[in-house]
Design an enzyme around this catalytic site. Structure first.
Site, mmCIF file in Angstrom:
data_model
loop_
_atom_site.group_PDB
_atom_site.id
_atom_site.type_symbol
_atom_site.label_atom_id
_atom_site.label_comp_id
_atom_site.label_asym_id
_atom_site.label_seq_id
_atom_site.Cartn_x
_atom_site.Cartn_y
_atom_site.Cartn_z
ATOM 1 N N TYR A 1 -5.466 -7.903 1.084
ATOM 2 C CA TYR A 1 -4.887 -8.686 2.102
ATOM 3 C C TYR A 1 -5.325 -10.126 2.752
ATOM 4 O O TYR A 1 -4.370 -11.074 3.306
ATOM 5 C CB TYR A 1 -3.752 -7.682 2.708
ATOM 6 N N GLY B 1 0.382 -6.629 -8.111
ATOM 7 C CA GLY B 1 -0.626 -7.240 -7.915
ATOM 8 C C GLY B 1 -1.095 -8.067 -7.848
ATOM 9 O O GLY B 1 -2.180 -8.590 -8.374
ATOM 10 N N SER C 1 5.433 -4.647 -1.935
ATOM 11 C CA SER C 1 5.755 -3.253 -2.517
ATOM 12 C C SER C 1 6.375 -2.542 -1.409
ATOM 13 O O SER C 1 7.096 -3.358 -0.521
ATOM 14 C CB SER C 1 4.041 -2.609 -2.586
ATOM 15 N N GLY D 1 0.755 -0.798 0.045
ATOM 16 C CA GLY D 1 -0.288 -0.176 0.273
ATOM 17 C C GLY D 1 0.789 1.388 -0.077
ATOM 18 O O GLY D 1 0.548 2.274 0.275
ATOM 19 N N SER D 2 1.908 0.904 -0.258
ATOM 20 C CA SER D 2 3.277 2.326 -0.846
ATOM 21 C C SER D 2 3.347 2.627 0.689
ATOM 22 O O SER D 2 3.312 4.571 0.574
ATOM 23 C CB SER D 2 2.289 3.359 -1.943
ATOM 24 N N PHE E 1 -0.554 0.422 -14.217
ATOM 25 C CA PHE E 1 -1.194 0.949 -13.338
ATOM 26 C C PHE E 1 0.044 1.546 -12.297
ATOM 27 O O PHE E 1 -1.336 2.337 -11.692
ATOM 28 C CB PHE E 1 -1.767 -0.217 -12.859
#
Lengths: 345, 559
Positions: A126, A319, A190, A114-115, A237
């Protein structure tokens, strides 16, 4: 080259299945609306839009889950386990006995992506992913809720995750094997991958034994623009602009992307040589624009003398593991299973 | 003994709600009489995507997004559209995103993307031309979940008969099913079984057993989501049954009063049924008034007069200029001393004045339509007359003579047109369990369609409006039971008997109604033509029917 703030969603339509495309596009579009140009984040709206699911102690498809609040940070961790054979045991949360006294059961401490800004351990995507991990790789998963940016910047995510790791390693009910140890692996996608690395470094320095790191297209970066970033900007994306936004939201205010949290083996990175760093499995998606940084990370680990395996999935976008509707997903699960079970007795 | 409603075989539901009922009725066909407590044996196997009755993409459902597989292409196109829009005006968009979601629950299918899109598209110039490029999906034949695209009885029967052999056979690549869906499916079906059984008990007079079943159903309701789907509708029916069994005092005649009008208004806003009713009737009236200089509309239930402004406007714009318009509105007495009929009349008069239409209004206060006397209506010989009834005639069916009375004086007026809109349902059957079953199907479909609405508070209050109908059908008897809906075929017979002949509404009206629908409604609604009448329904189940009539010519007609 795509404009810096354009996401060209049509490029990736041919690569991914329809429902994956919709899922990820939906995220990206909504995230676009949540990030404000001034660096603030519409957290209330984000929470409202986020699909969350409760834990469920009654097994579904052989997996059950429960939440535990870790007292030192007041953050929620969600534990996922295989359902007990005996149905009479369903619904009971076992917090006394170890996982097993005979065999080794790997415990994966999972840091969601989720950065650093989005999602939680109880996000539907998740939660589902962790359940699949348990089922397919025969592990126990502890999914960690770390505090997110921009409200909580570096090093909060690392501190919280380190606390969670210490907590996991001291739970008797997560022990297994004849010697009653908690067999820990760190994993994350990520930003979670980035966290896994930094927590592993802390663990190595503190003498806490981590058996392996699994980094799923980890979030790394640096000041200079790499070839893959220029080539893939906006195509699958993700844009450079949003990557920059998230780093600005996470790193301390005056910092740039060569900060060691972001650029591991960059000019300000610390050396990992001689550290008892765990073996790593690094998964890189061929359409991820930051792959050059991830590949640089793999190289850097190798140069520092550490065991690292690269799984490069050429036709994968970020993803790809959210939905089990593609080969990459199953390849990934197989690799993880091998990775965590290889040094089991 | 319960039998599946005939309407089931005609209207194959493709929604989870209505499908519970379909499954239930088919179970009933296949299995011997079930006691009220062995519904636990029935579990629909929803884990194998091939026979999943829900039609939703199972993988996306696991991620928290409820979208029908058949809708995915469309959703993808809209996402692309939205992306284009977002890129061109990001600041407008984020503000709208906030506003949009306040009225919307993001976990509902049709997603906030849709509502956002519908708000944004008119704002951004040039965005109407969203390229809907064909979306090729090379993986569609692959491993993604592929639920059956349309549920037919054969498939459902196959599911039922395979129950014993096909227990949860998982292949290694089965997607995980969502926890709540599984439990809900199961509880939902049990609830439907229990409801049907309870209705049967009530009919047999076995009231104490019925009462304990109501308690059981209330317990079942706590285990499922009563905010939407089967839980919501079942909740209303369980409530209504409870009230029927335990309430000493029968609910008094419903469907009148200030509160009712408010709820009606929200029902009007929330879904297209009333808009369709008004539109269709107005078109027919407009045509019937062609060439007349003096026109008179008698509205058998004025409510808030929502139907008339568009007609007044249309008459104002017709070539040759507007006629003199007179509207007579019938309504109940106001409870708070206001003259609400007059107030509405004044508003209509204001509107007419603002567009230079000569207009007059009279209000007829009557608690029941039977109490209206023809002389009160002041119909004159020189005017073209339209009599308009929106969901009123069925209220007269409790007594055979009431309907005859009213139809009698309407016929004697020899109106240019009589427009009738009624619920397309069979809720007036003599057997309680038959009515109950019909109503369960009808209102399930209606609630399904309401799920597509996202406007609050309209939706919640619209649901209250519908809930009152359900209560009336289930709890009341005799003159108190006013919601005696009958289907078009029965109305045709009654009207012909009463000396009317049908008018064909015409293909223009049909086309325009269809177009109206696409402008104002979500996907899933459909306008159909039924021998000159029009129906509006949800997924091929008609829910409301509009028809037009004239008095049959007689020897001594007064023309």
């Amino acid at each position: 080259m795509a404009g810096s703030n354009e996401i060209n969603l049509s490029e990736c339509k041919r690569i991914v299945p329809l429902n994956t495309w919709i899922l990820i596009s939906n995220f990206k579009l909504s995230y676009n609306l949540l990030r404000r140009p001034d660096g603030t984040f519409n957290r209330d709206l984000a929470e409202f839009l986020e699909r969350k699911v409760p834990a469920n102690t009654i097994p579904v498809d052989g997996v059950f889950s429960f939440d535990i609040v870790e007292k030192s940070t007041n953050l929620l961790n969600r534990v996922y386990r295989s359902a007990p054979e005996n149905e009479a045991q369903w619904g009971i949360i076992e917090l006394e006995k170890p996982l097993s006294t005979e065999v080794v059961v790997p415990v994966i401490v999972f840091f969601h992506g989720g950065s650093f800004t989005h999602s939680s351990a109880n996000s539907a995507i998740y939660d589902t992913f962790c359940r699949r991990l348990v089922k397919l790789c025969k592990v126990v998963v502890v999914s960690v809720n770390y505090r997110r940016s921009p409200e909580h910047r570096y090093p909060c995510a690392y501190d919280d995750s380190w606390s969670a790791l210490k907590w996991v390693s001291s739970r008797p009910w997560l022990q297994s094997g004849k010697e009653s140890n908690v067999h820990i692996y760190l994993a994350g996608d990520s930003s979670g991958g980035n966290i896994a690395h930094h927590v592993a470094v802390r663990a190595a320095k503190s003498g806490l034994k981590v058996l392996g790191n699994i980094l799923l297209h980890p979030m790394f970066g640096g000041q200079k623009r790499t070839e893959s970033e220029k080539r893939l900007d906006g195509k699958y994306f993700v844009t450079l602009q949003d990557r920059d936004w998230y780093w600005r939201a996470y790193l301390p205010e005056e910092e740039n992307r060569d900060h060691p949290a972001c650029n591991i083996f960059g000019p300000r990175g610390e050396s990992l040589e001689g550290l008892d760093f765990p073996k790593s499995l690094v998964v890189v998606a061929g359409f991820d624009l930051i792959q050059d940084w991830q590949l640089a990370y793999v190289e850097g680990l190798g140069r520092a003398g550490h065991d690292v395996k690269l799984l490069y999935l050429k036709q994968a976008t970020i993803g790809f593991y959210f939905l089990p509707n593609n080969d990459h997903f199953y390849t990934l699960m197989e690799e993880i299973k091998k990775f965590v079970n290889s040094n089991c007795l | 003994m319960l039998r599946p409603s005939r309407s089931l075989t005609r209207y194959l539901p493709s929604f989870p709600l209505a499908q519970h009922l379909l499954l239930h009725c088919l179970y009933r066909k296949l299995l011997p009489i079930m006691g009220p407590y062995d519904s636990g044996a029935m579990t629909a196997s929803s884990s194998s995507p091939g026979t999943s009755p829900s039609n939703f993409d199972g993988l996306l459902a696991g991620a928290g997004y409820i979208w029908r597989s058949s809708d995915l292409q469309k959703v993808a196109q809209r996402l692309e559209c939205l992306e284009n829009v977002v890129v061109t005006s990001p600041s407008d968009v984020s503000h709208l995103a906030v506003d949009g979601v306040i009225h919307h629950n993001p976990s509902v299918e049709a997603s906030w993307v849709d509502s956002l899109l519908s708000e944004l598209i008119p704002l951004v110039p040039g965005s109407e031309s969203c390229s809907a490029a064909a979306f090729s999906d090379p993986h569609s034949a692959g491993g993604s979940s592929s639920p059956c695209s349309s549920l037919n009885p054969a498939a459902v029967i196959a599911t039922c008969t395979d129950q014993s052999t096909n227990q949860h056979q998982h292949q290694s690549q089965q997607p995980l099913t969502v926890v709540c869906t599984d439990a809900e499916e199961d509880s939902g079906i049990r609830l439907v079984h229990a409801l049907m059984t309870c209705a049967g008990l009530v009919q047999r007079g076995d009231l104490s057993l019925a009462g304990s079943l109501v308690e059981e159903m209330k317990a079942l309701l706590t285990r499922i989501n009563t905010g939407r789907g089967i839980g919501k509708v079942a909740g209303h029916f369980v409530d209504a049954l409870g009230r029927r069994l335990y309430q000493r005092v029968r609910v008094s005649v419903t469907g009148v009063g200030f509160e009712h009008e408010i709820l009606y208004h929200h029902f009007y806003e929330a879904c297209p049924y009333l808009k369709f009713a008004h539109f269709t009737a107005n078109q027919a009236i407009l045509e019937a008034f062609h060439g007349h200089d003096c026109v008179h509309v008698i509205d058998l239930s004025l409510m808030q007069g929502l139907q008339w402004p568009p007609l007044i406007q249309a008459l104002a714009l017709r070539p040759g200029g507007p006629p003199l318009i007179k509207i007579t509105g019938v309504g109940p007495p106001s409870q708070d001393g206001r003259d609400s009929l007059k107030e509405i009349g004044l508003k209509l008069a204001d509107l007419a004045r603002s567009i230079n239409v000569r207009f007059s209004f009279q209000g007829i206060v009557a608690f029941r339509l039977e109490d209206v006397k023809p002389w009160m209506l002041q119909v004159s010989r020189n005017e073209a007359l339209a009599v308009n009834s929106i969901m009123q005639l069925h209220r007269l069916l409790w007594s055979g003579s009431s309907l005859d009375l009213v139809l009698g004086w309407i016929r004697n007026f020899n109106p240019n047109i009589l427009t009738i809109v009624e619920q397309e349902a069979n809720h007036n059957q003599s057997q309680f369990s038959d009515r109950f079953t019909e109503a369960l199907h009808y209102y399930s479909t209606l609630f399904d369609s309401l799920e597509a609405c996202h406007l609050q508070p309209h939706k919640a209050l619209a649901e209250m409006f519908v809930q009152r109908e359900i209560s009336n059908i289930v709890c009341c008897e005799g003159s108190a039971r006013v919601e005696r809906h009958e289907p078009l075929r029965k109305w045709r017979a009654r009207l012909v008997d009463a000396g009317f002949r049908p008018l064909n509404l015409g293909s223009d009206v049909f086309k325009q109604a269809s177009m109206l629908l696409t402008l104002f409604s979500a996907e899933g609604f459909s306008v159909e033509e039924d021998e000159g009448c029009l129906t509006l329904g949800w997924h091929s189940r008609p829910l409301i029917a509009a028809s037009a009539w004239q008095a049959e010519l007689q020897g001594n007609s007064q023309v």
